[in-house]
Design a protein around this motif. Structure first.
Motif, mmCIF file in Angstrom:
data_model
loop_
_atom_site.group_PDB
_atom_site.id
_atom_site.type_symbol
_atom_site.label_atom_id
_atom_site.label_comp_id
_atom_site.label_asym_id
_atom_site.label_seq_id
_atom_site.Cartn_x
_atom_site.Cartn_y
_atom_site.Cartn_z
ATOM 1 N N HIS A 23 0.567 -1.188 0.300
ATOM 2 C CA HIS A 23 -0.666 -0.325 0.536
ATOM 3 C C HIS A 23 0.834 1.266 -0.204
ATOM 4 O O HIS A 23 2.281 1.408 0.159
ATOM 5 C CB HIS A 23 -1.208 -0.496 1.362
ATOM 6 C CG HIS A 23 -0.660 -0.089 2.559
ATOM 7 N ND1 HIS A 23 0.277 0.897 3.176
ATOM 8 C CD2 HIS A 23 -0.669 -1.303 3.576
ATOM 9 C CE1 HIS A 23 0.603 0.690 3.781
ATOM 10 N NE2 HIS A 23 0.440 -0.322 4.306
ATOM 11 N N SER A 24 0.401 2.411 -0.544
ATOM 12 C CA SER A 24 1.262 3.667 -0.261
ATOM 13 C C SER A 24 1.736 4.068 0.491
ATOM 14 O O SER A 24 3.107 4.218 0.633
ATOM 15 C CB SER A 24 0.377 4.459 -1.236
ATOM 16 O OG SER A 24 -0.878 4.569 -0.413
ATOM 17 N N LEU A 25 1.077 3.586 1.390
ATOM 18 C CA LEU A 25 1.854 4.702 3.061
ATOM 19 C C LEU A 25 3.227 3.848 3.588
ATOM 20 O O LEU A 25 3.604 4.070 3.494
ATOM 21 C CB LEU A 25 1.281 4.187 4.156
ATOM 22 C CG LEU A 25 0.105 4.769 4.674
ATOM 23 C CD1 LEU A 25 -1.084 3.805 5.890
ATOM 24 C CD2 LEU A 25 -0.233 6.469 4.369
ATOM 25 N N GLU A 26 3.036 2.687 3.160
ATOM 26 C CA GLU A 26 4.758 1.447 3.054
ATOM 27 C C GLU A 26 5.404 1.784 2.054
ATOM 28 O O GLU A 26 6.656 2.434 2.377
ATOM 29 C CB GLU A 26 4.416 0.398 3.195
ATOM 30 C CG GLU A 26 3.603 -0.483 4.253
ATOM 31 C CD GLU A 26 3.263 -1.942 4.092
ATOM 32 O OE1 GLU A 26 3.011 -2.518 5.171
ATOM 33 O OE2 GLU A 26 3.076 -2.682 3.116
ATOM 34 N N ASP A 27 5.100 2.194 1.233
ATOM 35 C CA ASP A 27 6.191 2.142 -0.164
ATOM 36 C C ASP A 27 6.750 3.963 -0.511
ATOM 37 O O ASP A 27 7.609 3.547 -0.307
ATOM 38 C CB ASP A 27 5.035 1.933 -1.703
ATOM 39 C CG ASP A 27 5.898 2.521 -2.883
ATOM 40 O OD1 ASP A 27 6.662 2.044 -3.051
ATOM 41 O OD2 ASP A 27 5.862 3.587 -3.648
ATOM 42 N N ARG A 28 5.740 4.665 0.970
ATOM 43 C CA ARG A 28 6.409 6.340 0.291
ATOM 44 C C ARG A 28 7.326 5.722 1.464
ATOM 45 O O ARG A 28 8.156 6.644 1.070
ATOM 46 C CB ARG A 28 5.655 6.798 1.136
ATOM 47 C CG ARG A 28 5.426 8.444 0.758
ATOM 48 C CD ARG A 28 4.250 8.773 1.532
ATOM 49 N NE ARG A 28 2.868 8.966 0.213
ATOM 50 C CZ ARG A 28 2.016 9.236 0.662
ATOM 51 N NH1 ARG A 28 1.849 8.623 2.133
ATOM 52 N NH2 ARG A 28 0.641 8.367 0.199
ATOM 53 N N ILE A 29 6.993 5.182 2.690
ATOM 54 C CA ILE A 29 8.805 5.245 3.745
ATOM 55 C C ILE A 29 10.065 4.512 3.040
ATOM 56 O O ILE A 29 10.530 5.203 3.008
ATOM 57 C CB ILE A 29 8.020 4.829 4.176
ATOM 58 C CG1 ILE A 29 6.630 5.131 5.401
ATOM 59 C CG2 ILE A 29 9.139 4.012 5.751
ATOM 60 C CD1 ILE A 29 6.145 4.482 6.532
ATOM 61 N N VAL A 30 9.470 3.148 1.980
ATOM 62 C CA VAL A 30 10.800 2.649 1.422
ATOM 63 C C VAL A 30 11.421 3.658 0.454
ATOM 64 O O VAL A 30 11.942 4.099 0.384
ATOM 65 C CB VAL A 30 9.923 1.682 1.037
ATOM 66 C CG1 VAL A 30 10.881 0.995 0.328
ATOM 67 C CG2 VAL A 30 9.844 0.862 2.428
ATOM 68 N N LYS A 31 10.191 4.196 -0.285
ATOM 69 C CA LYS A 31 10.673 4.759 -1.166
ATOM 70 C C LYS A 31 11.855 6.368 -1.000
ATOM 71 O O LYS A 31 12.922 6.600 -1.448
ATOM 72 C CB LYS A 31 9.466 5.133 -2.404
ATOM 73 C CG LYS A 31 10.343 6.933 -3.088
ATOM 74 C CD LYS A 31 9.232 6.847 -3.744
ATOM 75 C CE LYS A 31 9.473 8.394 -4.867
ATOM 76 N NZ LYS A 31 7.353 9.338 -5.453
ATOM 77 N N ASN A 32 10.956 6.741 0.351
ATOM 78 C CA ASN A 32 12.071 8.035 0.942
ATOM 79 C C ASN A 32 13.280 7.638 1.278
ATOM 80 O O ASN A 32 14.513 8.298 1.037
ATOM 81 C CB ASN A 32 11.256 9.019 1.532
ATOM 82 C CG ASN A 32 9.904 9.393 0.576
ATOM 83 O OD1 ASN A 32 10.080 9.950 0.309
ATOM 84 N ND2 ASN A 32 8.996 9.772 1.831
ATOM 85 N N ASN A 33 13.285 6.511 1.856
ATOM 86 C CA ASN A 33 14.752 6.186 2.599
ATOM 87 C C ASN A 33 15.823 5.451 1.801
ATOM 88 O O ASN A 33 16.270 6.304 1.872
ATOM 89 C CB ASN A 33 14.576 4.993 3.364
ATOM 90 C CG ASN A 33 15.317 4.068 4.448
ATOM 91 O OD1 ASN A 33 16.099 3.269 4.081
ATOM 92 N ND2 ASN A 33 15.836 4.662 5.390
ATOM 93 N N PHE A 34 15.271 5.172 1.054
ATOM 94 C CA PHE A 34 15.890 4.512 -0.588
ATOM 95 C C PHE A 34 16.553 5.849 -0.918
ATOM 96 O O PHE A 34 18.066 5.506 -1.153
ATOM 97 C CB PHE A 34 15.322 3.563 -1.262
ATOM 98 C CG PHE A 34 15.412 1.991 -0.369
ATOM 99 C CD1 PHE A 34 15.507 1.817 0.703
ATOM 100 C CD2 PHE A 34 14.831 1.424 -1.674
ATOM 101 C CE1 PHE A 34 15.990 0.628 0.949
ATOM 102 C CE2 PHE A 34 14.848 0.234 -0.962
ATOM 103 C CZ PHE A 34 15.414 -0.467 -0.199
#
Length: 281
Positions: A229-240
């Motif tokens: 879902h977008s909440l998880e993906d946003r966290i991963v995207k920003n960290n990477f």
């Protein structure tokens, strides 16, 4: 996305890899069978998942270490397994098929229970949250963790009729009275997502794990994270992105990798999967 995971994760075919969300052991089995020199440390906070892996993967016991723990404890898990650094780490987030298909766990809309705890050591179930939280608190949970537009209406009717909610089925039917189905998506999908995230503290656990990843990796080691879902993906995207700018990582996937239509046809639950990968500098 087994093939895509393999493509981005496996670089050293004789290395040590962490399957940080073991589930039923599907990924671990695939890698252990294909690469006879690989060793895997498999983690899961769900004791039932660990037991299932013990049953399904007993033939690989010399190359497999199973640890019941949350993936936020990556560093401690590595140390406990006697390993300094890993050649790769996989996090396949979300609910496992075993959890979803277990009628007494509360993850399915048809469940006879409303629990949603992935770890039996967690104190509060989804039903506890519904009973204990105020209308405003529930509305905030549904909006912030489920991105549910009808959060206020749904929380209002839940509090009005909370005594009638005993199971996931009851909750799903109640939400369906407020919100119509959108295509193939069940009306209660976002509410269930929000409750599951709240119960299991999923977003904070993910952030904690991401903070610890670099210290667990050898130079050149890889990370694959599959979110749903977008909440998880946003966290991963920003960290990477941020750690790549700092020089900690090299981005392997500048855009998300999504499952093929063929895979979605075979496994409809994979339709929302998003894969991102980096390599330790």
């Amino acid at each position: 996305m087994l093939k895509e995971t393999e493509e981005y994760l496996i670089k050293n075919t004789g290395g040590v890899y962490i399957d940080a969300t073991a589930g039923g052991g599907g990924h671990s089995r695939y890698f252990l069978e294909k690469y006879p020199e690989i060793r895997i440390i498999a983690l899961d906070c769900d004791i039932e998942a660990i037991r299932e892996c013990e049953r399904n993967l007993s033939v690989f016991k010399d190359r497999l270490k199973l640890i019941k723990t949350n993936f936020k404890e990556l560093s401690a898990a590595l140390a406990g397994a006697g390993v300094n650094l890993a050649d790769g780490i996989l996090l396949d987030l979300g609910v496992s098929s075993h959890q979803f298909d277990s009628p007494d766990r509360g993850f399915s809309f048809k469940s006879s229970n409303l629990d949603m705890r992935m770890d039996d050591q967690i104190n509060n179930s989804a039903l506890d949250i519904i009973n204990c939280c105020s209308e405003d608190e529930l509305s905030e949970i549904f909006y912030n963790l489920g991105e549910e537009r009808f959060s206020k209406k749904i929380s209002r009717i839940i509090k009005q009729e909370k005594d009638k909610i005993k199971s996931a089925r009851d909750l799903a039917e109640l939400v369906g009275r407020v919100k119509k189905r959108e295509g193939k998506i069940h009306p209660a999908t976002k509410v269930f997502q929000a409750l599951r995230i709240k119960v299991n503290n999923e977003l904070e656990n993910l952030k904690s794990a991401l903070d610890k990843l670099p210290a667990c990796l050898k130079p050149g080691a890889r990370v694959v994270i599959i979110s749903y879902h977008s909440l998880e993906d946003r966290i991963v995207k920003n960290n990477f992105r941020d750690l790549s700018k700092e020089g900690t990582y090299r981005l392997l996937t500048k855009k998300i990798i999504t499952p093929s239509q063929e895979e979605i046809n075979l496994n409809p639950r994979s339709r929302s999967a998003k894969l991102r990968s980096v390599e330790k500098s």
